[in-house]
Design an enzyme around this catalytic site. Structure first.
Site, PDB file in Angstrom:
ATOM      1  N   HIS A   1       0.195  -0.386  -9.187  1.00  0.00           N
ATOM      2  CA  HIS A   1      -1.293  -0.684  -9.151  1.00  0.00           C
ATOM      3  C   HIS A   1      -1.851  -0.185  -7.743  1.00  0.00           C
ATOM      4  O   HIS A   1      -1.541  -0.643  -6.745  1.00  0.00           O
ATOM      5  CB  HIS A   1      -1.571  -2.113  -9.614  1.00  0.00           C
ATOM      6  CG  HIS A   1      -2.819  -2.513 -10.106  1.00  0.00           C
ATOM      7  ND1 HIS A   1      -3.748  -2.833  -8.956  1.00  0.00           N
ATOM      8  CD2 HIS A   1      -3.348  -2.848 -11.101  1.00  0.00           C
ATOM      9  CE1 HIS A   1      -4.956  -3.289  -9.521  1.00  0.00           C
ATOM     10  NE2 HIS A   1      -4.683  -3.297 -10.772  1.00  0.00           N
TER      11      HIS A   1
ATOM     12  N   ASP B   1       4.958  -7.171  -6.495  1.00  0.00           N
ATOM     13  CA  ASP B   1       3.832  -7.654  -7.140  1.00  0.00           C
ATOM     14  C   ASP B   1       4.136  -8.052  -8.307  1.00  0.00           C
ATOM     15  O   ASP B   1       4.434  -7.280  -9.300  1.00  0.00           O
ATOM     16  CB  ASP B   1       3.088  -6.195  -7.199  1.00  0.00           C
ATOM     17  CG  ASP B   1       1.670  -6.253  -8.118  1.00  0.00           C
ATOM     18  OD1 ASP B   1       1.675  -7.106  -8.906  1.00  0.00           O
ATOM     19  OD2 ASP B   1       1.017  -5.429  -8.043  1.00  0.00           O
TER      20      ASP B   1
ATOM     21  N   GLN C   1       2.017  -8.569 -13.336  1.00  0.00           N
ATOM     22  CA  GLN C   1       2.468  -8.307 -14.862  1.00  0.00           C
ATOM     23  C   GLN C   1       3.739  -8.953 -15.070  1.00  0.00           C
ATOM     24  O   GLN C   1       4.623  -8.696 -16.116  1.00  0.00           O
ATOM     25  CB  GLN C   1       2.541  -6.926 -15.184  1.00  0.00           C
ATOM     26  CG  GLN C   1       1.025  -6.117 -14.892  1.00  0.00           C
ATOM     27  CD  GLN C   1       0.179  -6.856 -15.950  1.00  0.00           C
ATOM     28  OE1 GLN C   1       0.253  -7.385 -16.666  1.00  0.00           O
ATOM     29  NE2 GLN C   1      -1.206  -6.271 -15.757  1.00  0.00           N
TER      30      GLN C   1
ATOM     31  N   LYS D   1      -3.881 -13.624 -15.686  1.00  0.00           N
ATOM     32  CA  LYS D   1      -2.818 -12.961 -16.197  1.00  0.00           C
ATOM     33  C   LYS D   1      -1.857 -13.762 -16.957  1.00  0.00           C
ATOM     34  O   LYS D   1      -0.984 -13.373 -17.697  1.00  0.00           O
ATOM     35  CB  LYS D   1      -2.212 -11.793 -15.500  1.00  0.00           C
ATOM     36  CG  LYS D   1      -3.229 -10.825 -15.259  1.00  0.00           C
ATOM     37  CD  LYS D   1      -2.728  -9.628 -14.476  1.00  0.00           C
ATOM     38  CE  LYS D   1      -3.635  -8.790 -13.515  1.00  0.00           C
ATOM     39  NZ  LYS D   1      -4.776  -8.058 -14.106  1.00  0.00           N
TER      40      LYS D   1
ATOM     41  N   CYS E   1      -6.561   0.998 -13.160  1.00  0.00           N
ATOM     42  CA  CYS E   1      -6.270   0.850 -11.561  1.00  0.00           C
ATOM     43  C   CYS E   1      -4.783   1.368 -11.108  1.00  0.00           C
ATOM     44  O   CYS E   1      -4.202   0.782 -10.538  1.00  0.00           O
ATOM     45  CB  CYS E   1      -6.323  -0.640 -11.108  1.00  0.00           C
ATOM     46  SG  CYS E   1      -7.796  -1.180 -11.752  1.00  0.00           S
TER      47      CYS E   1
HETATM   48  N1  C6P Z   1      -4.246  -5.473 -13.378  1.00  0.00           N
HETATM   49  C1  C6P Z   1      -4.935  -4.429 -15.456  1.00  0.00           C
HETATM   50  O1  C6P Z   1      -5.897  -4.324 -16.507  1.00  0.00           O
HETATM   51  P1  C6P Z   1      -5.807  -9.184  -9.389  1.00  0.00           P
HETATM   52  O2  C6P Z   1      -7.025  -8.250  -9.742  1.00  0.00           O
HETATM   53  O3  C6P Z   1      -5.669  -9.350  -7.836  1.00  0.00           O
HETATM   54  O4  C6P Z   1      -5.966 -10.417 -10.113  1.00  0.00           O
HETATM   55  O5  C6P Z   1      -4.570  -8.151  -9.903  1.00  0.00           O
HETATM   56  C2  C6P Z   1      -4.442  -6.976  -9.567  1.00  0.00           C
HETATM   57  C3  C6P Z   1      -3.142  -6.373  -9.990  1.00  0.00           C
HETATM   58  C4  C6P Z   1      -2.195  -6.111  -9.344  1.00  0.00           C
HETATM   59  N2  C6P Z   1      -1.046  -5.616  -9.636  1.00  0.00           N
HETATM   60  C5  C6P Z   1      -0.832  -5.345 -11.070  1.00  0.00           C
HETATM   61  C6  C6P Z   1       0.586  -4.754 -11.604  1.00  0.00           C
HETATM   62  C7  C6P Z   1      -1.888  -5.645 -11.974  1.00  0.00           C
HETATM   63  O6  C6P Z   1      -1.719  -5.256 -13.200  1.00  0.00           O
HETATM   64  C8  C6P Z   1      -3.108  -5.997 -11.385  1.00  0.00           C
HETATM   65  C9  C6P Z   1      -4.260  -6.127 -12.419  1.00  0.00           C
HETATM   66  C10 C6P Z   1      -5.154  -5.307 -14.362  1.00  0.00           C
HETATM   67  O7  C6P Z   1      -3.872  -4.003 -15.489  1.00  0.00           O
HETATM   68  C11 C6P Z   1      -6.597  -5.176 -13.835  1.00  0.00           C
HETATM   69  S1  C6P Z   1      -7.011  -3.872 -13.196  1.00  0.00           S
END
Ligand code: C6P
Length: 415
Positions: A132, A209, A212, A235, A373
């Protein structure tokens, strides 16, 4: 929440928790809401919404600062949530749980406070092609600041990480490996324990990371063997604006603060400041207290169900969804690795993903469309974007049924 006794456990029947989520009771465009966008942000159960409301109504005050009752209550709620996070991911100590705004802030913190002082021109940061943007751009910024080089481990046509290629990149010039637990665009689950073992054998620290990862299956940071693990509350059925950085205590101890301000100090004088102990050294300013309370309630909710059951339920739904999507004429699945979390990207011949998303929305089916993203993933598969259906613990076989029916209708309208 209605659940069957374990002895009669049939995952699809057993996890019938839709009723716990008020947002799922609505109709959208005249249809019952079929929410398949939990990878972007998951819905919150009443238990989380109520916990936040109770906190706001009765206990709100600043944390760590007051002698009065409300401040004590707020501090207890906030620190209690930290304890829940610690046990949820099996960290060795609560000092290892830094509360952040989310995954993004946690990765930036590691880039700037851990890696920046330890990296120089020509040295390397390794990530993978399925990251991401939150696990790409902070490293690009760091490379601009230091002259370091960003090296990308490849993936294959199914969206699987090419492990041999990754390991061949891990030489003595690498200062960190940043790797996603689960790809948000492809659903691929990476073998983190194996990867960290390879990296650590070469003395390379690993940031995972976990944005997910945590919503789908049990996570044990000690068993994974990672040095850092970042995730977001929203999430995993908690509020937005809150997240976690797990870090090994010895590493966090050795790192300078990420931001300066209130609460991260023990003593401030104009001739020098003494920083607070862990984890407060990394929590400058008034935090998102209500968000953290919600995160604690989300963990309590998930523990009440059991992450193994969440995983079993989602895996059955995913298999069904992938099989049925795969039978639709002109539909191409993007992300077919052997080990996947319940996230499926796809494209349909002749229909732009945004048009597809709009046609599905008109039938009450919410999917995400676009690059998610993860633009490098789109570049690898040579698509402008995908439609992505992501399943969570509250989805059911009916949701999959409605997705397939809505897709078939949408495709008929286009052809
Ligand atoms: N992915 C998606 O629709 P934040 O924004 O900091 O809570 O998370 C960012 C982020 C980082 N790593 C992974 C693997 C992610 O999936 C995400 C966020 C969302 O897939 C919004 S772009």
């Amino acid at each position: 929440m209605s659940t069957l006794p374990d002895t009669q456990y049939d995952p699809i029947e057993a996890l019938d928790v839709r009723g716990d989520f008020p947002a799922l009771a609505q109709t959208v465009n005249g249809h019952p809401l079929t929410f398949l966008d939990s990878a972007a942000s998951a819905q919150q159960p009443a238990a989380v919404i109520d916990a936040v409301r109770r906190y706001q109504e009765n206990d709100h005050a600043n944390v760590h600062r007051g002698v009065h009752t409300l401040s004590h209550r707020a501090t207890e709620a906030y620190e209690g949530a930290r304890d829940r996070v610690r046990s949820f991911v099996n960290a060795a100590s609560r000092s290892e749980i830094v509360l952040t705004k989310g995954t993004t802030e946690a990765v930036n913190l590691v880039a700037q406070s851990f890696v920046r002082p330890r990296i120089g021109s020509g040295e390397k940061i390794v990530i993978s092609h399925m990251e991401h943007h939150a696990n790409i751009v902070p490293w690009q910024i760091l490379c601009e600041q230091t002259g370091a080089e960003l090296v990308v481990a490849p993936i294959d046509e199914r969206g699987k990480l090419r492990l041999d290629a990754l390991y061949s990149l891990l030489d003595e010039s690498v200062r960190i490996l940043g790797i996603t637990h689960v790809s948000n665009a492809l659903g691929t689950i990476n073998p983190i324990a194996e990867i960290t073992a390879e990296a650590r054998a070469r003395g390379i620290p690993v940031l995972v990371d976990g944005a997910q990862g945590v919503p789908h299956s049990p996570v044990d940071v000690q068993a994974l063997g990672c040095d850092f693990y970042a995730f977001s509350a929203h999430k995993m059925f908690g509020p937005t604006g809150t997240g976690v950085l797990y870090g090994r205590e010895a590493l966090l101890e050795a790192m300078p603060p990420y931001q300066g301000g209130g609460d991260m100090i023990l003593e401030v004088r104009f001739d020098g400041t003494i920083y607070n102990e862990l984890p407060y050294k990394f929590e400058a300013g008034t935090p998102n207290i209500a968000g953290v309370v919600g995160l604690g309630a989300a963990i309590e909710y998930l523990e009440g169900i059991g992450m193994d059951r969440v995983n079993a339920h989602e895996q059955l739904l995913l298999a069904d969804m992938m099989e049925r999507l795969g039978k639709i004429d002109g539909l191409r699945l993007i992300g077919t690795a052997e080990y996947k979390a319940s996230v499926q990207s796809f494209v349909v011949d002749g229909i732009h993903p945004h048009d597809l998303g709009t046609l599905l929305d008109q039938q009450g089916v919410a999917v995400r469309t676009g690059h998610h993203c993860a633009m490098p993933v789109m570049q690898f598969f040579d698509v402008p974007g995908t439609a992505r259906a992501s399943l969570a613990l509250y989805n059911t076989a009916d949701d999959v049924e409605r997705l397939i029916a809505a897709l078939e209708r949408a495709i008929r309208m286009f052809r």
